[in-house]
Design an enzyme around this catalytic site. Structure first.
Site, PDB file in Angstrom:
ATOM      1  N   THR A  19       1.107  -1.068  -0.522  1.00 14.51           N
ATOM      2  CA  THR A  19       0.174   0.050   0.154  1.00 14.51           C
ATOM      3  C   THR A  19       0.748   1.348  -0.144  1.00 14.51           C
ATOM      4  OG1 THR A  19      -1.840  -1.302   0.954  1.00 14.51           O
ATOM      5  CG2 THR A  19      -1.802   0.800   1.318  1.00 14.51           C
TER       6      THR A  19
ATOM      7  N   ASP B  29      -8.368  -2.173   5.606  1.00 16.56           N
ATOM      8  CA  ASP B  29      -8.578  -1.224   5.793  1.00 16.56           C
ATOM      9  C   ASP B  29      -8.268   0.356   4.836  1.00 16.56           C
ATOM     10  OD1 ASP B  29      -5.767  -2.365   5.406  1.00 16.56           O
ATOM     11  OD2 ASP B  29      -5.134   0.114   6.947  1.00 16.56           O
TER      12      ASP B  29
ATOM     13  N   THR C 274      -0.435   1.247   6.487  1.00  7.82           N
ATOM     14  CA  THR C 274      -0.176   0.440   5.628  1.00  7.82           C
ATOM     15  C   THR C 274      -0.503  -1.005   6.432  1.00  7.82           C
ATOM     16  OG1 THR C 274       0.910  -0.932   3.682  1.00  7.82           O
ATOM     17  CG2 THR C 274       2.095   0.449   5.406  1.00  7.82           C
ATOM     18  N   GLY C 275      -0.580  -2.469   5.928  1.00  2.00           N
ATOM     19  CA  GLY C 275      -0.453  -3.933   6.405  1.00  2.00           C
ATOM     20  C   GLY C 275      -1.286  -4.745   6.573  1.00  2.00           C
TER      21      GLY C 275
END
Length: 256
Positions: A125, A156, A176-177
């Site tokens: 992202t 998300d 991000t993640g």
């Protein structure tokens, strides 16, 4: 807003990242894109979810914010707005790169897509946060989501408070993640709440990642900009490529 949109467009156009062209493919073998942008001075926001024919979804997200009465549009509804405002729609294959096509076929055939070419590759992202000379802040986030996701999956990134948050009173955050985990702690808003308590941006970024690690098993990364211009970068992912500009000076790095 112009700065974060321009920065994210640049990253969407770079096939290195999981945003715009070069994004990961879903289980159906298609690119499906999400993006969000937020104005810290008004708390206005615009987001698009599951668009398949737009090269720069961050620009479409800004059109949702400025040219519609809504905050979020999905799929065909978002692409209808794009068409009405002169955004050229592209065939989905235009967004697909050979690297991701090969990775998808490897997964489809039952081989490990994270071996060889794809092992520990820095990709993901993209996001941007900025503050102008009047101390207004803005944030933007764009993603292709997770590899081999079910069509229609939402992470998300396009959700306010999760993939980003921006408020002139405290600062701006982009995340991000692993989206399913980041959503559970509303990570970007949680970090902004820490800024509101007086934390420096770096402290708040580290505390946000610590919260994620303490309560959940997911990994994430954050870029944080405090209202005074302080900068924070923290992550529990293998990589976090980043850059920032202060007084015209560009600094870049890859945290590992």
């Amino acid at each position: 807003l112009q700065a974060v949109e321009a920065a994210v467009r640049h990253l969407e156009d770079d096939p290195t990242f999981d945003a715009g062209r070069g994004s990961v493919l879903n289980a159906a073998g298609e690119v499906e894109l999400d993006a969000i942008i937020m104005d810290g001075s008004t708390l206005d926001l615009g987001a698009v979810i599951a668009v398949k024919h737009v090269s720069n979804p961050i620009t479409l997200a800004r059109l949702v914010m400025t040219e519609s009465d809504h905050a979020i549009l999905v799929a065909q509804g978002a692409e209808t707005l794009a068409r009405e405002h002169g955004v050229v729609l592209k065939p989905n294959w235009h967004l697909v790169v050979d690297r991701e096509r090969e990775r998808w076929h490897a997964r489809r055939s039952g081989t490990n897509p994270d071996e060889g070419l794809f092992r520990d590759a820095p990709r993901g992202t993209v996001g941007a946060v900025a503050r102008d000379t009047d101390r207004h802040v803005a944030a933007a986030t764009s993603t292709g989501g997770t590899f081999y996701k079910e069509p229609g999956r939402v992470g998300d990134s396009p959700l306010v408070g999760c993939g980003l948050y921006a408020d002139d009173q405290v600062g701006a955050v982009s995340a991000t993640g692993e989206g399913e985990e980041l959503m559970k702690v509303v990570i970007s808003k949680s970090v902004c709440d820490l800024l509101r308590r007086g934390m420096h941006a770096q402290e708040a970024a580290e505390a946000g990642i610590a919260l994620l690690s303490r309560r959940l098993t997911g990994r994430g990364g954050l870029i944080v900009l405090g209202r005074r211009g302080d900068i924070g970068i923290a992550h529990s992912t293998s990589w976090l490529a980043h850059a920032h500009v202060v007084a015209g000076e560009i600094r870049t790095g890859v945290e590992a």
